[in-house]
Design an enzyme around this catalytic site. Structure first.
Site, PDB file in Angstrom:
ATOM      1  N   MET A  34       0.968  -1.299  -0.120  1.00  0.00           N
ATOM      2  CA  MET A  34      -0.088   0.138  -0.136  1.00  0.00           C
ATOM      3  C   MET A  34       0.907   1.252  -0.091  1.00  0.00           C
ATOM      4  SD  MET A  34      -3.485  -1.151   2.152  1.00  0.00           S
ATOM      5  CE  MET A  34      -2.475  -0.945   3.933  1.00  0.00           C
TER       6      MET A  34
ATOM      7  N   HIS B 131       9.128   1.253   3.384  1.00  0.00           N
ATOM      8  CA  HIS B 131      10.249   1.173   4.576  1.00  0.00           C
ATOM      9  C   HIS B 131      10.862   0.060   3.680  1.00  0.00           C
ATOM     10  CE1 HIS B 131       7.643  -1.822   6.267  1.00  0.00           C
ATOM     11  NE2 HIS B 131       6.780  -0.895   6.451  1.00  0.00           N
TER      12      HIS B 131
ATOM     13  N   GLY C 213      11.141  -2.822   5.374  1.00  0.00           N
ATOM     14  CA  GLY C 213      10.436  -3.949   5.299  1.00  0.00           C
ATOM     15  C   GLY C 213       9.989  -4.536   3.972  1.00  0.00           C
ATOM     16  N   HIS C 214       9.256  -3.496   3.397  1.00  0.00           N
ATOM     17  CA  HIS C 214       8.842  -3.706   2.024  1.00  0.00           C
ATOM     18  C   HIS C 214      10.099  -4.242   1.273  1.00  0.00           C
ATOM     19  CE1 HIS C 214       5.431  -0.967   3.420  1.00  0.00           C
ATOM     20  NE2 HIS C 214       4.859  -1.900   3.060  1.00  0.00           N
TER      21      HIS C 214
ATOM     22  N   GLN D  10     -10.391  -3.054   2.592  1.00  0.00           N
ATOM     23  CA  GLN D  10     -10.023  -3.507   3.606  1.00  0.00           C
ATOM     24  C   GLN D  10      -9.851  -2.588   4.866  1.00  0.00           C
ATOM     25  OE1 GLN D  10      -5.926  -4.222   1.761  1.00  0.00           O
ATOM     26  NE2 GLN D  10      -4.886  -3.992   3.642  1.00  0.00           N
TER      27      GLN D  10
ATOM     28  N   LYS E 175       5.308 -10.588   8.809  1.00  0.00           N
ATOM     29  CA  LYS E 175       4.849  -9.496   9.622  1.00  0.00           C
ATOM     30  C   LYS E 175       3.228  -9.603   9.755  1.00  0.00           C
ATOM     31  CE  LYS E 175       3.929  -5.220  11.713  1.00  0.00           C
ATOM     32  NZ  LYS E 175       3.225  -4.444  10.774  1.00  0.00           N
TER      33      LYS E 175
ATOM     34  N   GLN F  34      -2.641 -12.776   7.123  1.00  0.00           N
ATOM     35  CA  GLN F  34      -2.910 -12.442   5.811  1.00  0.00           C
ATOM     36  C   GLN F  34      -2.223 -13.311   4.909  1.00  0.00           C
ATOM     37  OE1 GLN F  34      -2.807  -8.023   4.778  1.00  0.00           O
ATOM     38  NE2 GLN F  34      -0.931  -8.527   3.722  1.00  0.00           N
TER      39      GLN F  34
ATOM     40  N   SER G 256       4.317   0.823   8.157  1.00  0.00           N
ATOM     41  CA  SER G 256       3.867   2.402   7.624  1.00  0.00           C
ATOM     42  C   SER G 256       3.149   2.992   8.628  1.00  0.00           C
ATOM     43  CB  SER G 256       2.831   1.989   6.389  1.00  0.00           C
ATOM     44  OG  SER G 256       3.634   1.181   5.310  1.00  0.00           O
ATOM     45  N   ARG G 257       2.650   2.253   9.559  1.00  0.00           N
ATOM     46  CA  ARG G 257       1.793   2.987  10.421  1.00  0.00           C
ATOM     47  C   ARG G 257       2.480   3.706  11.750  1.00  0.00           C
ATOM     48  NH1 ARG G 257      -2.578  -0.729   9.031  1.00  0.00           N
ATOM     49  NH2 ARG G 257      -4.269   0.581   8.188  1.00  0.00           N
TER      50      ARG G 257
END
Ligand code: AMP
Length: 281
Positions: free
Chosen positions: A27, A31, A33-34, A58, A143, A147, A180-181
């Site tokens: 989305m 960062h 992680g992505h 979502q 993570k 999902q 991202s949050r």
């Protein structure tokens, strides 16, 4: 090289032609992680495609769809020399989008219990991305353990001919899982947030030392609550099925709120008897 940007499936197909594609769905607000997923994807096919789409389906009514960080040009800079194409569709839905996927009960458990409709939204957009892009391989992060598990189920059960690769969690140096949050966290909350991985790690150690998983999970939840987290859940589940923790490989999953920010994390626990034989996910 800067990645090309495609905003429609037709544009994307004109670029990729018949080459093999590895896809990392995101989305945006990218960062490390992505980027770790995208680096892994780069080795798996001719063309490395990253999708960037904040999927309205979502997000719940009171969630952060409007305020979710969006910066396509900064994301493209981060993908320089890493991704070949960014697929950034304006919209993936038709109006009205009346077709819905029916998911197994697991989609209403754990995060699904606290975010009704979340996994249906994720599953729908992932099917749309798979059909628009036709990748050979798609990379998802552990993570978001539940999902990734549900995406594996839908890929197998809907006969998508796509290899699903699961990549490990990337953490900040103090242990907080990158997200991202995390930018929503005020400095005091950011400092407090490290108690989440620390508490899970302690509970995992207890489980690996023989404490019953449910007991360790309950103690972790109590400790987080005492430290001012609002705990959605801390649960121990079987690593492979996400059912009751009967196997030797267990996953301890948690979701908490810190102020307005929802954080999720998980840690694997391998019971001593399984340590020598556990396969990789
Ligand atoms: P998102 O943009 O949050 O939808 O995430 C896109 C993909 O990146 C998902 O497969 C996530 O599981 C994965 N991801 C997000 N954060 C991390 C992280 N800290 N480590 C590994 N994968 C991650």
């Amino acid at each position: 090289m800067q990645p090309l940007v495609a905003t429609t499936a037709a544009e994307l197909r004109a670029i990729t032609k018949n080459a093999s594609i590895a896809l990392t769905p995101t989305m945006g607000a990218l960062h490390e992680g992505h980027l770790s997923l995208i680096k892994q994807a780069k080795k798996l096919a001719d063309i490395n495609v990253v999708s960037i789409y904040v999927n309205p389906l979502q997000f719940g009514e009171n969630e952060d769809f409007d305020s979710y960080p969006r910066d396509l040009s900064a994301d493209c800079d981060k993908l320089r020399d890493l991704a070949d194409v960014v697929f950034a569709p304006q919209d993936l839905y038709v109006t009205p989008q009346t077709v819905r996927l029916a998911l197994p009960p697991l989609a209403d458990e754990l995060c699904g219990h606290f975010r009704p409709g979340f996994f249906q939204g994720v599953a729908t957009v992932v099917c749309k991305l798979f059909n628009s892009i036709s990748p050979q391989t798609a990379v998802f992060g552990l993570k978001d353990f539940q999902q990734t598990h549900i995406i594996r189920l839908l890929t197998a059960q809907l006969n998508f001919n796509i290899d699903i690769v699961a990549a490990p969690i990337v953490r900040e140096t103090d242990g907080l899982a990158m997200s991202s949050r995390n930018i929503y966290l005020h400095p005091a909350e950011r400092a407090q947030a490290i108690l989440l991985p620390q508490t899970l790690q302690m509970a995992a150690k207890q489980i690996m030392e023989g404490v019953p998983p449910a007991q360790a999970a309950a103690a972790a939840a109590a400790s987080l609550t005492q430290n001012n987290f609002v705990v959605d859940y801390v649960e121990a589940r079987d690593y492979s099925t996400l059912g009751a923790p009967i196997g030797e490989r267990i996953i301890l999953l948690a979701a908490v709120k810190l102020g307005k920010t929802r954080l999720i994390d998980n840690i694997e626990c391998v019971l001593p008897t399984a340590a020598k034989t556990a396969p990789n996910f």
